[in-house]
Design an enzyme around this catalytic site. Structure first.
Site, PDB file in Angstrom:
ATOM      1  N   HIS A 168      15.487  56.791 -34.008  1.00  0.00           N
ATOM      2  CA  HIS A 168      16.417  57.859 -33.620  1.00  0.00           C
ATOM      3  C   HIS A 168      15.942  58.611 -32.370  1.00  0.00           C
ATOM      4  O   HIS A 168      16.347  59.747 -32.135  1.00  0.00           O
ATOM      5  CB  HIS A 168      16.565  58.819 -34.812  1.00  0.00           C
ATOM      6  N   ASP A 191      18.941  60.342 -39.529  1.00  0.00           N
ATOM      7  CA  ASP A 191      19.739  59.765 -38.438  1.00  0.00           C
ATOM      8  C   ASP A 191      18.992  58.551 -37.881  1.00  0.00           C
ATOM      9  O   ASP A 191      17.778  58.579 -37.700  1.00  0.00           O
ATOM     10  CB  ASP A 191      19.913  60.777 -37.298  1.00  0.00           C
ATOM     11  N   HIS A 193      15.659  67.502 -35.473  1.00  0.00           N
ATOM     12  CA  HIS A 193      16.821  67.994 -34.731  1.00  0.00           C
ATOM     13  C   HIS A 193      17.357  69.253 -35.418  1.00  0.00           C
ATOM     14  O   HIS A 193      17.328  69.370 -36.646  1.00  0.00           O
ATOM     15  CB  HIS A 193      17.914  66.912 -34.649  1.00  0.00           C
ATOM     16  N   HIS A 201      27.114  62.481 -42.293  1.00  0.00           N
ATOM     17  CA  HIS A 201      26.873  62.753 -40.864  1.00  0.00           C
ATOM     18  C   HIS A 201      28.082  62.271 -40.053  1.00  0.00           C
ATOM     19  O   HIS A 201      27.979  61.497 -39.106  1.00  0.00           O
ATOM     20  CB  HIS A 201      25.584  62.042 -40.403  1.00  0.00           C
ATOM     21  N   HIS A 216      14.136  64.565 -39.944  1.00  0.00           N
ATOM     22  CA  HIS A 216      13.715  64.694 -38.547  1.00  0.00           C
ATOM     23  C   HIS A 216      14.001  66.108 -38.073  1.00  0.00           C
ATOM     24  O   HIS A 216      14.663  66.881 -38.757  1.00  0.00           O
ATOM     25  CB  HIS A 216      14.395  63.636 -37.669  1.00  0.00           C
ATOM     26  N   ASP A 238      20.184  70.481 -36.165  1.00  0.00           N
ATOM     27  CA  ASP A 238      21.213  70.440 -37.211  1.00  0.00           C
ATOM     28  C   ASP A 238      20.655  69.971 -38.558  1.00  0.00           C
ATOM     29  O   ASP A 238      21.395  69.909 -39.540  1.00  0.00           O
ATOM     30  CB  ASP A 238      22.411  69.584 -36.781  1.00  0.00           C
ATOM     31  N   HIS A 239      19.352  69.666 -38.594  1.00  0.00           N
ATOM     32  CA  HIS A 239      18.722  69.264 -39.857  1.00  0.00           C
ATOM     33  C   HIS A 239      17.671  70.265 -40.341  1.00  0.00           C
ATOM     34  O   HIS A 239      17.186  70.134 -41.461  1.00  0.00           O
ATOM     35  CB  HIS A 239      18.101  67.866 -39.718  1.00  0.00           C
TER      36      HIS A 239
HETATM   37 ZN    ZN Z   1      19.557  63.753 -35.288  1.00  0.00          ZN
END
Ligand code: ZN
Ligand code: ZN
Lengths: 304, 304
Positions: free
Chosen positions: A140, A211, A65, A269, A63, A67-68
């Site tokens: 998510h 996530d 976000h 995570h 996904h 942090d990914h």
């Molecule tokens: Zn996330």
């Protein structure tokens, strides 16, 4: 096949855990490495391993976000700088291509290798002679996918002793026996080959989830997997928070592993709210429900 | 005023040097920190310092190469996550806004603070009661700027002893003497204030250059600076390579420092091609021409 954890933290990097990235090491199978997510400083984490960026040929994004994905432009640029020439395929939700192309274009980065994008959606997203990858949307808030990587079953070995008992000696005929349902022997006899071939070797299955909130339907994607990699952003007693923030607890991930009858559950995570001495108790919450659980740390790796 | 080096490497991160980022610590002057460039993993470097992201209120980008900007989306997101509410102003070449906004939008990041962009061009780009910042385009293939940060001169101190000699005792009148060219004393006398005020304190000047080829006109931006921060991607005997790749040598940076009559030269953007034991000899090439030269390392800081 190995799963290597480059970043096992949630949301923000900490000194102990970087943001998410996972390497599926397929060097033995097909001389490639596949990356799952690429948080900021993934290329920095790689400096502490013997992973070669040019060996990474596929990148699956769960996904969008930050942090990914924020490590992706830097990883791709450095791979180019270090002389990678093999093409890279990036699979991810709609938007990943715009992010990568905008970053490369604005920084005037010209890669030394071709870049291809595949938009992830439910179902089969990749297949070659050796592997099949399917995806399933999770829960998510933002569109988030889990990936199921299936190695195809390998044909069984020739039962050489049994062939010799039948006076069939080693030679080109062995290749035919392996490849065909029946062969004609030099003496004219027609031989059904099945009894002379061992059990096919079941291919490995790895499920890597993005996530997500807990939802029992997700077990389809993990069913009978050798390894399930699942997030555990919250502890067992925080299911309310997990729901509010679209994440899972340790106990929820373990329940899914149990329901899906996987062989091993790897939790990742992990929030920086948890001190390192609380990790044992998080793990305890999982093993209570699914005994073969572990919590990943940065740089830990697991044989599949 | 302090200059803190968060990343001092060139192009690619290495274990010894991260890609570029510099903090100008103005906490004593105006309770702010200003950042110059933000390579990938700048927020990770900050974890090893006592710098608070919410104190960073201005970010100056010299140029858009990835090793100078790929850390920006992550830094801004984490600053938000950690509860920063003060606005951030980003000054940089055209394109920086598109890069930042695309990254934040695709990752669905909503910042807790307002973000403002100023497009850098030659001349004055920022001024407040205490500081003035000017920019000048350099020579790096891609548009690259140097920044000159000038603290305004501070008014001199009141000469209290001299006032007392004149029977002018401490009280509200002292504020007036400091603020006005002439004041009327309680006894009716009109006093010219200049003789009772010390020398103004010269404001500090710091020049921070983006990547660039050597060009003697660049000395204008650094003239009489207390500190000049300049790249030195190549050693003195590689001026051909430096020209081809739009970078500078140690000797070229030192020549500029000499010509500009700066007080101190800090070299950075050191290539990973140089082993740590070659750093001394690089420094020697600079000090031969400009004695007060140093080579920055990650986390070193300098008082200005
Ligand atoms: Zn996330
Ligand atoms: Zn550059």
């Amino acid at each position: 096949m190995k799963v290597v954890f480059l970043g096992t933290g949630a949301g923000l990097p900490s000194k102990e855990r970087n943001v998410t990235s996972i390497i599926l090491d397929l060097l033995q199978e097909n001389q490639e490495m596949w990356m799952f997510d690429c948080g900021e400083a993934t290329q920095h984490q790689i400096l502490n391993t013997n992973i070669k960026p040019r060996k990474v040929t596929k990148i699956f994004i769960t996904h969008l976000h930050g942090d990914h994905i924020y490590g992706l432009p830097g990883f791709l640029s450095s791979r180019s700088f270090q002389g990678g020439t093999d093409p890279v395929t990036i699979c991810g939700p709609p938007g990943i291509e715009q992010f990568v192309r905008t970053s490369l274009q604005i920084s005037q980065t010209r890669l030394t290798y071709p870049l291809e994008f595949i938009e992830t959606r439910d179902g089969l997203i990749y297949e070659d002679s050796r592997f099949k990858v399917t995806a399933q949307a999770l829960d998510h808030g933002i569109l988030s996918y889990g990936y199921r990587i299936m190695e195809k079953d390998l044909p069984g070995a020739l039962l050489v002793d049994k062939l010799k008992e039948h006076n069939i000696q080693p030679g080109p005929i062995y290749q035919q026996i392996k490849a065909q349902p029946a062969v004609t022997l030099p003496n004219g006899e027609v031989l059904e080959t099945a009894p002379f071939i061992g059990e096919p070797k079941r291919g490995k299955i790895v499920a890597i989830f993005g996530d997500t909130r807990y939802k029992k339907d997700h077990f389809f994607l993990a069913e009978n997997a050798d390894v399930l990699v699942h997030e555990a952003t919250f502890s067992a007693n925080q299911s309310g928070l997990a729901k509010d923030y679209y994440h899972s607890t340790t106990a929820q991930a373990a329940s899914l592993a149990k329901k899906a009858k996987v062989k091993k559950l790897i939790l990742t995570h992990i929030s920086a709210r948890f001190q390192e001495d609380e990790i044992e108790s998080l793990l305890g919450e999982a093993t209570l429900i699914f005994p073969n659980s572990v919590i990943a740390k940065d740089y830990t790796w697991f044989d599949v």
